[in-house]
Enzyme design. Structure first.
Site, short mmCIF file in Angstrom:
data_model
loop_
_atom_site.label_atom_id
_atom_site.label_comp_id
_atom_site.label_asym_id
_atom_site.label_seq_id
_atom_site.Cartn_x
_atom_site.Cartn_y
_atom_site.Cartn_z
N CYS A 2 30.75 104.88 13.97
CA CYS A 2 29.54 105.73 13.67
C CYS A 2 28.39 105.12 14.40
O CYS A 2 28.48 103.90 14.82
CB CYS A 2 29.35 106.08 12.46
SG CYS A 2 30.99 106.50 11.30
N ARG A 27 29.09 106.85 19.92
CA ARG A 27 30.02 106.56 19.14
C ARG A 27 30.73 107.25 18.03
O ARG A 27 31.53 106.77 17.32
CB ARG A 27 28.83 105.36 18.22
CG ARG A 27 28.06 104.36 19.01
CD ARG A 27 27.26 103.41 18.37
NE ARG A 27 28.30 102.69 17.13
CZ ARG A 27 28.54 101.48 17.52
NH1 ARG A 27 28.71 101.11 18.75
NH2 ARG A 27 29.45 101.02 16.84
N TRP A 75 31.91 109.27 12.96
CA TRP A 75 33.01 109.65 13.67
C TRP A 75 34.07 109.41 12.15
O TRP A 75 34.27 108.40 11.78
CB TRP A 75 33.71 108.59 14.65
CG TRP A 75 34.77 108.67 15.08
CD1 TRP A 75 35.30 109.44 16.43
CD2 TRP A 75 36.30 107.91 14.86
NE1 TRP A 75 36.67 109.51 16.76
CE2 TRP A 75 37.15 108.60 15.75
CE3 TRP A 75 36.51 107.08 13.75
CZ2 TRP A 75 38.53 108.19 15.54
CZ3 TRP A 75 37.73 106.72 13.58
CH2 TRP A 75 38.96 107.10 14.63
N ASN A 101 28.62 102.57 8.94
CA ASN A 101 29.61 102.66 10.10
C ASN A 101 30.75 101.62 9.49
O ASN A 101 30.58 100.29 9.29
CB ASN A 101 28.87 102.06 11.38
CG ASN A 101 29.81 101.83 12.46
OD1 ASN A 101 30.94 102.34 12.61
ND2 ASN A 101 29.37 100.87 13.21
N GLY A 102 31.88 102.39 9.56
CA GLY A 102 32.91 100.87 9.12
C GLY A 102 33.76 101.87 8.12
O GLY A 102 33.96 102.93 8.01
N GLU A 488 46.69 104.64 33.74
CA GLU A 488 45.02 104.77 33.51
C GLU A 488 44.64 106.19 34.09
O GLU A 488 43.94 106.85 33.31
CB GLU A 488 44.42 103.75 34.34
CG GLU A 488 42.92 103.89 34.40
CD GLU A 488 42.18 103.72 33.15
OE1 GLU A 488 42.90 103.22 31.85
OE2 GLU A 488 40.85 103.98 32.97
N LYS A 492 43.03 108.96 31.58
CA LYS A 492 41.74 109.56 31.96
C LYS A 492 42.15 110.96 31.74
O LYS A 492 41.18 111.86 31.04
CB LYS A 492 41.12 109.25 33.45
CG LYS A 492 40.73 107.91 33.64
CD LYS A 492 39.59 107.66 33.04
CE LYS A 492 39.70 107.06 31.62
NZ LYS A 492 39.74 105.63 31.29
N GLU A 495 42.44 112.04 27.88
CA GLU A 495 41.44 112.05 27.12
C GLU A 495 40.35 112.98 27.15
O GLU A 495 39.44 113.48 26.39
CB GLU A 495 41.04 110.53 26.78
CG GLU A 495 40.20 109.96 27.82
CD GLU A 495 39.99 108.73 27.76
OE1 GLU A 495 39.62 108.16 26.50
OE2 GLU A 495 39.87 107.79 28.68
N HIS A 511 65.27 107.82 35.41
CA HIS A 511 65.93 107.54 34.32
C HIS A 511 65.37 108.27 33.23
O HIS A 511 65.55 108.03 31.96
CB HIS A 511 65.60 105.90 33.91
CG HIS A 511 66.02 105.09 35.04
ND1 HIS A 511 67.45 104.72 35.08
CD2 HIS A 511 65.42 104.12 35.86
CE1 HIS A 511 67.61 103.70 35.98
NE2 HIS A 511 66.49 103.35 36.44
N LYS A 610 33.44 105.95 21.46
CA LYS A 610 33.47 104.78 22.49
C LYS A 610 33.78 103.67 22.01
O LYS A 610 34.80 103.09 22.88
CB LYS A 610 31.98 104.77 22.95
CG LYS A 610 31.93 103.91 24.05
CD LYS A 610 32.44 104.49 25.29
CE LYS A 610 32.43 103.51 26.57
NZ LYS A 610 33.37 103.77 27.52
O1 M6R Z 1 35.80 98.60 24.25
P1 M6R Z 1 37.11 98.42 24.59
O2 M6R Z 1 37.40 98.27 25.91
O3 M6R Z 1 37.82 97.37 23.60
O4 M6R Z 1 37.93 99.72 24.33
C1 M6R Z 1 39.42 99.75 24.26
C2 M6R Z 1 39.81 101.20 24.12
O5 M6R Z 1 39.34 102.04 22.83
C3 M6R Z 1 39.00 102.10 25.49
O6 M6R Z 1 39.48 101.66 26.64
C4 M6R Z 1 39.63 103.72 25.35
O7 M6R Z 1 40.92 103.62 25.49
C5 M6R Z 1 38.90 104.41 26.40
N1 M6R Z 1 38.45 105.78 25.79
C6 M6R Z 1 39.73 104.76 27.57
O8 M6R Z 1 39.01 105.67 28.52
#
Ligand code: M6R
Length: 615
Positions: A2, A27, A75, A101-102, A488, A492, A495, A511, A610
Site C-alpha cells: 500500500c 502502490r 492494495w 502497509n504490510g 515478457e 505485458k 497484465e 508439443h 507496482k
Molecule cells: O520490483 P521488482 O522488479 O522486484 O518487481 C517484480 C515484479 O513484481 C514485476 O516485474 C511485475 O511482474 C510487473 N508488474 C511486470 O510488469
C-alpha cells in the site's frame, strides 16, 4: 504494497496528503483514506476505489483543516476492498488512528486475545488488530504512544510500515518499519512521511530512510528520534539528499506513465551504461563487479533470483552469461527458491534482480542465499531500496523512477546491466576474443539510437493493435535470447489488457500449443536474422498452414518472413545477444495500444501493484 503518507508541521495537511496519495497510487489503488487532526478531534474519511473517489467525497464529508494528518492507498491483503476495510483504522477508544502497509501474520491470535479483553472489531483487517494492540499496551503499561508501539511491535510477526497518532498528543506521529519502505522528509519545522520520497519532493530534498526494525517519533517543530524496535536503543539519524526531481515522476505530456517510460528507454539505457561502457578504451567499469572480481571469477555457478519482468531479464542473462562468460546459470523464481530448500554453497554467486528493490519474495531469497554463505549481488533500480541494502554488492540500473505498473524501461536497463557484467567477466576469463568483445561494446553503444528507431514504428504498431484488440487469446513465440522476450510480451499484454496470452519457445509449439492455432489466433513471432532464423521461419510456416495470424518481429529488410506473415514490424539489426533490447519495444507498444483501445487503466491495472512487498 500500500502507499502511506503523513504530514506534521505548519501547513494545511490535507492538500499535501492528497497529492502524496496520488503519487503513491501506483502502490495500490483499491481503496483510499485520510485522517486529519483538526485541532480538537480526528476527522476521517475513507472509501473503496481510487484516490479520485476519495477526493470526490471527502470534502463533502469532513472539514479538511488541520496541520497533522495521515493517508493511505490500499492494495488489499486481509479483507476485501470495501469502505470498512480501507485505512486509516481507529482504535476502540477512537483516540488512535493508524495506516499500515504490510501483513501482520499472527493477527488472528492477537485478535482472539484482544476480543477476550473486550475489544471489538469493525473490519477484517490485520491493521485494526495492530492499532488496538497498541492501545491495549498503552492502557496496560500506562505508557505513551511511542513506547506502546515499540512493545506492541515486539509481539507482531510479519511485515509493516506504519504511521499512527494519538488525538490526545497531536504533536507527534509514530512510524515504524519492518520489510516495507518508509521515508521521512525533513523540512523547516515540518515533517513528511511516505512509502517513497515522491510525495514530498517539492517541499524538501532531505530525507531519512528508516531501516528495518526501526521506529521513529516525529515531533512537530522538533527533531526525529529513531529507536530500535527490539530493544528501544537510540539510533543516530542518517539524512540523505534526494537525487530525484519532480519532472521524473510526472507524465510530461504523455497520456500514461507506461507510454512515457517506453519512450524513455533510449535515454534510460544510455544512462545505465554511461560511464561504465568505455568503448574507446575497450573497457567496462563497474565498481561493484571490480571490487568483487574474485567472487565472480571463482563462482561455480550464478543463481539468478527475481520475480515477474525482472525474472524475464534474468532469463535473458542466462543466455548472456553462458554464451559470453561460460558460467553456468540457474534462473529461479524467488518465490519458489525461498521455500524449496535449494542447494546453495559458498561457491555460488547469487544475482538478485528487482526494479523496486522491495519485492518480498526476492528479499527473502536473498536472505536465504546469504544464510548459506553465498555472495549476493543486486541489480536494482531504486537507490537505497531494501534489496540494494541487503545485498553484498550491486549495480544500479539508471532507468529513473518507473511508475506504470507494467514494467518497461526497468526490463531493458536490467538487461543492459547484466550484459555489461557478462562482458566484463568474459573479458576477465578470456572466454571472448578481443575483436568480439569490441564488437559487443560498439553495438551496445548503438542500442539507444536503435531503440529510438523502433519507437518510430509506433503508429504502425497501433494499426496492428486495432486489428487484434478484440481477440481472446494471443501466443508469443521466440527462440534463444528472444524466448524470454516472448514471455515478457505475453506478460505485458495479460497484465494491462486482461487478454489471455502465453509465451513459448517457438520450437515447443508443436508439443502442445499448436492445438490452439486457428484463424482467430494471433501469434507474435520474434524472427530476427541472427540466431535461429531458419528454424523460426519453419515454425512460422507451421502456423501459416494452420491459418494462424502472424505478427513477425523481423530484422530490417527481411523478405522471407514478410512473405509469410500477416504483418511485420521491423527492428534494426544488432548482435543476437543484444537483440532483446530492440525486439521488446514493439511488444510493449502493442500491449499498450491494445489496453488503451480497450479502455483499460494502463498505469493501474486491476489487482496489481507496482511493488509486491507481501508474499
Ligand atoms: O520490483 P521488482 O522488479 O522486484 O518487481 C517484480 C515484479 O513484481 C514485476 O516485474 C511485475 O511482474 C510487473 N508488474 C511486470 O510488469
Amino acid at each position: 504494497m500500500c502507499g502511506i503518507v503523513g504530514y506534521i508541521g505548519h501547513r494545511e495537511a490535507y492538500p499535501i496528503i492528497l497529492k502524496g496519495l496520488k503519487r503513491l497510487e501506483y502502490r495500490g489503488y483499491d481503496s483510499a483514506g485520510i485522517a486529519l487532526y483538526d485541532g480538537s478531534d480526528i476527522k476521517l474519511s475513507k472509501t473503496k476505489g481510487k484516490v479520485a473517489d476519495l477526493e470526490a467525497r471527502l470534502e463533502k464529508e469532513i472539514t479538511t483543516n488541520g496541520t497533522l494528518g495521515i493517508g493511505h492507498t490500499r492494495w488489499a491483503t486481509h479483507g476485501v476492498p470495501n469502505d470498512i476495510n480501507s485505512h486509516p483504522h481507529y482504535s476502540n477508544s477512537g483516540n488512535l488512528v493508524i495506516i499500515h502497509n504490510g501483513i501482520i501474520e499472527n493477527y488472528e491470535s492477537l485478535k482472539k486475545e484482544l476480543i477476550k479483553r473486550g475489544y471489538t472489531f469493525k473490519s477484517d483487517t490485520d491493521t485494526e488488530v495492530l492499532v488496538n494492540l497498541i492501545e491495549d499496551v498503552m492502557k496496560k503499561e500506562n505508557t505513551k504512544l511511542g513506547k506502546a508501539v515499540q512493545i506492541a511491535l515486539n509481539q507482531v510477526v510479519g511485515a509493516y510500515a506504519i504511521a499512527v497518532f494519538d488525538k490526545n498528543k497531536p504533536n507527534e506521529i509514530v512510524v515504524a518499519r519492518l520489510g516495507s519502505p518508509l521515508a521521512i522528509g525533513i523540512g523547516d519545522d515540518e515533517f513528511f512521511i511516505a512509502s517513497d520520497a515522491s510525495p514530498f519532493l517539492e517541499y524538501t530534498k532531505n530525507a531519512i530512510y528508516l531501516e528495518d526494525e526501526e521506529m521513529a517519533i516525529v515531533r512537530r517543530d522538533k527533531e526525529v528520534k529513531i529507536r530500535k524496535i527490539k530493544d528501544d536503543s537510540p539510533v543516530a539519524p542518517y539524512m540523505q539528499e534526494l537525487q530525484l526531481n519532480l519532472e521524473q515522476i510526472e507524465k510530461g505530456g504523455y497520456d500514461h506513465f507506461m507510454l512515457k517510460e517506453i519512450y524513455e528507454q533510449p535515454r534510460a539505457i544510455l544512462d545505465t551504461f554511461r560511464g561504465r561502457l568505455r568503448t574507446n578504451e575497450a573497457i567496462i567499469k563497474m565498481s561493484g563487479v571490480e571490487d568483487n572480481m574474485k567472487k565472480f571469477l571463482n563462482a561455480d555457478r550464478i543463481i539468478v533470483v527475481a520475480c515477474g519482468t525482472s525474472w524475464h531479464a534474468g532469463l535473458v542473462s542466462e543466455y548472456i552469461f553462458e554464451d559470453l562468460a561460460r558460467i553456468p546459470v540457474e534462473v529461479e523464481y524467488a518465490s519458489e527458491f525461498r521455500y524449496r530448500n535449494p542447494v546453495i554453497t559458498e561457491k555460488d554467486l547469487v544475482i538478485a534482480i528487482s526494479q523496486s528493490g522491495e519485492t518480498a519474495d526476492t528479499l527473502a531469497a536473498i536472505k536465504l542465499a546469504k544464510s548459506k554463505g553465498a555472495f549476493v549481488f543486486g541489480v536494482c533500480n531504486v537507490v537505497g531500496s531494501s534489496i540494494a541494502r541487503e545485498t553484498d554488492a550491486g549495480a544500479y540500473t539508471h532507468a529513473g523512477p518507473e511508475i506504470g505498473v507494467a514494467s518497461t524501461k526497468a526490463f531493458t536497463t536490467q538487461i543492459t546491466v547484466l550484459t555489461l557484467i557478462a562482458l566484463r567477466l568474459a573479458r576477465a576469463k578470456g572466454t571472448i576474443s578481443s575483436s568480439d568483445y569490441r564488437h559487443h561494446l560498439i553495438e551496445l553503444e548503438l542500442i539507444p539510437s536503435k531503440v529510438e528507431k523502433v519507437l518510430k514504428s509506433d503508429d504502425y504498431v497501433k494499426t496492428i493493435a486495432n486489428i487484434y484488440k478484440d481477440v481472446k487469446n494471443f501466443l508469443y513465440l521466440g527462440r534463444g535470447y528472444n524466448f524470454p522476450v516472448a514471455l515478457e510480451g505475453a506478460l505485458k499484454l495479460k497484465e494491462i489488457s486482461y487478454i489471455h496470452a502465453e509465451g513459448y519457445p517457438a520450437a515447443e509449439m508443436k508439443h502442445g500449443p499448436i492445438a490452439l492455432i486457428d484463424e482467430n489466433m494471433p501469434i507474435v513471432v520474434i524472427a530476427t536474422k541472427k540466431g535461429h532464423y531458419d528454424k523460426v521461419v519453419s515454425n512460422i510456416q507451421e502456423i501459416k498452414s494452420r491459418k494462424g495470424k502472424i505478427i513477425g518481429i523481423v530484422t530490417e529488410g527481411d523478405q522471407q518472413v514478410k512473405e509469410l506473415a500477416d504483418h511485420v514490424i521491423e527492428v534494426p539489426e544488432t548482435l543476437e545477444s543484444l537483440s532483446p533490447l530492440v525486439t521488446t519495444i514493439p511488444l510493449q507498444l502493442l500491449s499498450y495500444h491494445i489496453a488503451v483501445m480497450l479502455n483499460k487503466n494502463v498505469d493501474q491495472p486491476r489487482n496489481l501493484a507496482k511493488s509486491v512487498t507481501v508474499e
